[in-house]
Design a protein around this motif. Structure first.
Motif, PDB file in Angstrom:
ATOM      1  N   ALA A 127       6.002  13.230  -0.577  1.00 41.94           N
ATOM      2  CA  ALA A 127       6.266  12.307   0.523  1.00 41.94           C
ATOM      3  C   ALA A 127       5.402  11.068   0.334  1.00 41.94           C
ATOM      4  N   SER A 128       6.039   9.902   0.414  1.00 38.83           N
ATOM      5  CA  SER A 128       5.306   8.650   0.239  1.00 38.83           C
ATOM      6  C   SER A 128       5.592   7.704   1.389  1.00 38.83           C
ATOM      7  N   ASN A 129       4.564   6.988   1.803  1.00 39.03           N
ATOM      8  CA  ASN A 129       4.709   5.909   2.777  1.00 39.03           C
ATOM      9  C   ASN A 129       4.280   4.616   2.094  1.00 39.03           C
ATOM     10  N   VAL A 130       5.145   3.612   2.157  1.00 36.43           N
ATOM     11  CA  VAL A 130       4.827   2.325   1.521  1.00 36.43           C
ATOM     12  C   VAL A 130       4.857   1.228   2.585  1.00 36.43           C
ATOM     13  N   GLU A 169      17.341  18.830 -10.362  1.00 34.23           N
ATOM     14  CA  GLU A 169      17.169  19.741  -9.231  1.00 34.23           C
ATOM     15  C   GLU A 169      16.575  19.023  -8.021  1.00 34.23           C
ATOM     16  N   LYS A 170      16.489  17.728  -8.093  1.00 38.51           N
ATOM     17  CA  LYS A 170      15.722  16.969  -7.109  1.00 38.51           C
ATOM     18  C   LYS A 170      16.634  16.202  -6.152  1.00 38.51           C
ATOM     19  N   ASP A 171      16.282  16.252  -4.848  1.00 36.29           N
ATOM     20  CA  ASP A 171      16.949  15.446  -3.829  1.00 36.29           C
ATOM     21  C   ASP A 171      15.940  14.469  -3.254  1.00 36.29           C
ATOM     22  N   GLU A 172      16.317  13.211  -3.193  1.00 37.91           N
ATOM     23  CA  GLU A 172      15.401  12.190  -2.681  1.00 37.91           C
ATOM     24  C   GLU A 172      16.052  11.388  -1.565  1.00 37.91           C
ATOM     25  N   PHE A 173      15.373  11.311  -0.423  1.00 37.49           N
ATOM     26  CA  PHE A 173      15.788  10.448   0.680  1.00 37.49           C
ATOM     27  C   PHE A 173      14.790   9.302   0.783  1.00 37.49           C
ATOM     28  N   THR A 174      15.304   8.093   0.845  1.00 35.18           N
ATOM     29  CA  THR A 174      14.459   6.924   1.057  1.00 35.18           C
ATOM     30  C   THR A 174      15.016   6.144   2.236  1.00 35.18           C
ATOM     31  N   TYR A 175      14.164   5.775   3.155  1.00 40.08           N
ATOM     32  CA  TYR A 175      14.638   4.988   4.286  1.00 40.08           C
ATOM     33  C   TYR A 175      13.502   4.103   4.773  1.00 40.08           C
ATOM     34  N   GLY A 176      13.861   3.046   5.483  1.00 34.99           N
ATOM     35  CA  GLY A 176      12.823   2.138   5.921  1.00 34.99           C
ATOM     36  C   GLY A 176      13.357   0.987   6.733  1.00 34.99           C
ATOM     37  N   ALA A 177      12.437   0.113   7.110  1.00 36.08           N
ATOM     38  CA  ALA A 177      12.761  -1.056   7.924  1.00 36.08           C
ATOM     39  C   ALA A 177      12.133  -2.291   7.296  1.00 36.08           C
ATOM     40  N   PHE A 227       0.856  -1.183   0.000  1.00 39.06           N
ATOM     41  CA  PHE A 227       0.000   0.000   0.000  1.00 39.06           C
ATOM     42  C   PHE A 227       0.894   1.235   0.000  1.00 39.06           C
ATOM     43  N   THR A 228       0.565   2.210  -0.827  1.00 44.70           N
ATOM     44  CA  THR A 228       1.345   3.445  -0.896  1.00 44.70           C
ATOM     45  C   THR A 228       0.422   4.643  -0.718  1.00 44.70           C
ATOM     46  N   ASP A 229       0.863   5.556   0.146  1.00 46.38           N
ATOM     47  CA  ASP A 229       0.125   6.790   0.377  1.00 46.38           C
ATOM     48  C   ASP A 229       1.067   7.942   0.037  1.00 46.38           C
ATOM     49  N   THR A 230       0.676   8.811  -0.896  1.00 46.44           N
ATOM     50  CA  THR A 230       1.575   9.862  -1.378  1.00 46.44           C
ATOM     51  C   THR A 230       0.943  11.238  -1.231  1.00 46.44           C
ATOM     52  N   PHE A 239      10.992 -16.851   9.202  1.00 48.80           N
ATOM     53  CA  PHE A 239      10.727 -18.186   8.645  1.00 48.80           C
ATOM     54  C   PHE A 239      10.129 -19.058   9.747  1.00 48.80           C
ATOM     55  N   VAL A 240       8.886 -19.460   9.560  1.00 48.89           N
ATOM     56  CA  VAL A 240       8.252 -20.377  10.514  1.00 48.89           C
ATOM     57  C   VAL A 240       9.023 -21.693  10.520  1.00 48.89           C
ATOM     58  N   ASN A 241       9.388 -22.134   9.322  1.00 49.71           N
ATOM     59  CA  ASN A 241      10.248 -23.302   9.156  1.00 49.71           C
ATOM     60  C   ASN A 241      10.949 -23.128   7.793  1.00 49.71           C
ATOM     61  N   GLU A 242      11.565 -24.179   7.282  1.00 51.14           N
ATOM     62  CA  GLU A 242      12.298 -24.032   6.012  1.00 51.14           C
ATOM     63  C   GLU A 242      11.370 -23.833   4.817  1.00 51.14           C
ATOM     64  N   ASN A 243      10.081 -24.079   5.011  1.00 50.61           N
ATOM     65  CA  ASN A 243       9.124 -23.999   3.909  1.00 50.61           C
ATOM     66  C   ASN A 243       8.348 -22.694   3.843  1.00 50.61           C
ATOM     67  N   LEU A 244       8.176 -22.030   4.981  1.00 50.41           N
ATOM     68  CA  LEU A 244       7.224 -20.914   5.032  1.00 50.41           C
ATOM     69  C   LEU A 244       7.815 -19.693   5.729  1.00 50.41           C
ATOM     70  N   ALA A 245       7.656 -18.521   5.090  1.00 55.36           N
ATOM     71  CA  ALA A 245       8.157 -17.278   5.685  1.00 55.36           C
ATOM     72  C   ALA A 245       7.140 -16.160   5.496  1.00 55.36           C
ATOM     73  N   PHE A 246       7.149 -15.232   6.448  1.00 53.16           N
ATOM     74  CA  PHE A 246       6.338 -14.029   6.344  1.00 53.16           C
ATOM     75  C   PHE A 246       7.273 -12.828   6.438  1.00 53.16           C
ATOM     76  N   ASN A 247       6.967 -11.780   5.680  1.00 50.74           N
ATOM     77  CA  ASN A 247       7.800 -10.589   5.744  1.00 50.74           C
ATOM     78  C   ASN A 247       6.947  -9.331   5.702  1.00 50.74           C
ATOM     79  N   ALA A 248       7.521  -8.251   6.186  1.00 52.25           N
ATOM     80  CA  ALA A 248       6.845  -6.958   6.179  1.00 52.25           C
ATOM     81  C   ALA A 248       7.899  -5.872   6.077  1.00 52.25           C
ATOM     82  N   SER A 249       7.527  -4.759   5.478  1.00 50.15           N
ATOM     83  CA  SER A 249       8.474  -3.653   5.395  1.00 50.15           C
ATOM     84  C   SER A 249       7.735  -2.325   5.362  1.00 50.15           C
ATOM     85  N   TYR A 250       8.462  -1.300   5.788  1.00 50.27           N
ATOM     86  CA  TYR A 250       7.957   0.078   5.704  1.00 50.27           C
ATOM     87  C   TYR A 250       9.025   0.903   5.003  1.00 50.27           C
ATOM     88  N   THR A 251       8.611   1.706   4.043  1.00 50.92           N
ATOM     89  CA  THR A 251       9.544   2.572   3.316  1.00 50.92           C
ATOM     90  C   THR A 251       8.971   3.978   3.248  1.00 50.92           C
TER      91      THR A 251
END
Lengths: 97, 176
Positions: B164-167, B127-135, A32-35, B140-152
């Motif tokens: 300004a964007s939040n992903v 003329e543009k400066d862009e900063f991108t950062y996130g976590a 999801f992206t909010d801009t 991995f629950v086991n060798e077969n299954l994984a869940f992931n999440a991120s914020y940018t």
């Protein structure tokens, strides 16, 4: 609701898969992206994207050396992958010049 | 689509990728990206590579990116690991002044199954400066299954104009 339950059941059923000789990795993600824009050049927007992909490793992944996430890096596995994504962009209001 | 080849004895590797994006709005547009990289494992868990990516975009023109990057992973005891990567790119732009991009990323693995990471990037184009950062995080629950999440978070500033964007991203992996 049944669809979600079936999906969850299918995911957790993978726990029963054999843990050895893994050559195929599938992935599914939702973003999801909010801009916000500072001036009236473009309207603020939201968007979402669904992506599905698969990677085939020519040799099985080995978990003996590093983190599970880096198995292919530690194992130097050859691979081919493909993915497809679909998204939708929704502007908030009409502030386009 | 993407593929890679690694020569096991010498550690030399190469990869290639192709990406096409079709935009379906009041006007149709297409973006095609293709490129690849060549690199080498100069240590068992350290690589350095040179990459090239070409972008052909109906709206933003044709651009090229030349990237020098490295990546290192290491055990720090008790089945704990970390990795770190650094990349610097030269951005050859068709419709604005050329620029550069600097990227940093690192992940800490308290166990083999869990990774939590931070990443950041700075780009200067025209003329543009862009900063991108996130976590990022992946479990991995086991060798077969994984869940992931991120914020940018993306902050882009030009002459009196900003974006300004939040992903938020959530995903799962299944290995067979």
């Amino acid at each position: 609701m049944k669809t979600y339950l079936s999906l969850a059941a299918a995911l957790f059923a993978t726990s029963a898969l054999p843990a050895s000789a893994q050559n195929l990795e599938t992935n599914l993600s939702l973003a999801f992206t909010d801009t916000q824009f500072s001036k009236n050049v473009s309207p603020d927007s939201t968007s979402y994207r669904v992506q599905a992909g698969a990677t085939y490793y020519l040799t099985p992944l080995d978990y003996g050396h590093g983190p599970y996430a880096l198995a292919a890096f530690y194992g130097r596995n050859l691979s081919v992958s493909a993915s497809y994504s679909l998204g939708e962009y929704k502007p908030k209001g009409m502030r386009l010049i | 689509m993407r593929g890679n080849y690694i020569h096991q004895e010498t550690g030399w590797f190469a990869d290639a990728q192709y990406l096409q994006t079709d935009l379906d709005t009041s006007f149709d547009s297409k973006t095609v990206q293709y490129g690849g990289s060549v690199g080498k494992y100069f240590a068992p868990t350290s690589i350095v590579s040179l990459g090239f990516m070409r972008t052909e975009d109906d709206i933003n023109g044709d651009n090229s990116r030349y990237t020098l990057s490295n990546f290192h992973a290491q055990e720090i005891g008790d089945d704990r690991f970390f990795d770190a990567g650094f990349a610097v790119s030269y951005l050859d732009q068709e419709r604005e002044d050329d620029g550069y991009l600097v990227e940093l990323a690192s992940t800490y693995y308290p166990t083999k199954k869990l990774g939590v990471g931070l990443r950041g990037a700075y780009a200067h184009v025209g003329e543009k400066d862009e900063f991108t950062y996130g976590a990022t995080s992946e479990y991995f629950v086991n060798e077969n299954l994984a869940f992931n999440a991120s914020y940018t978070r993306l902050d882009s500033k030009a002459d009196g104009f900003s974006i300004a964007s939040n992903v938020f991203q959530f995903g799962t992996k299944v290995r067979f």
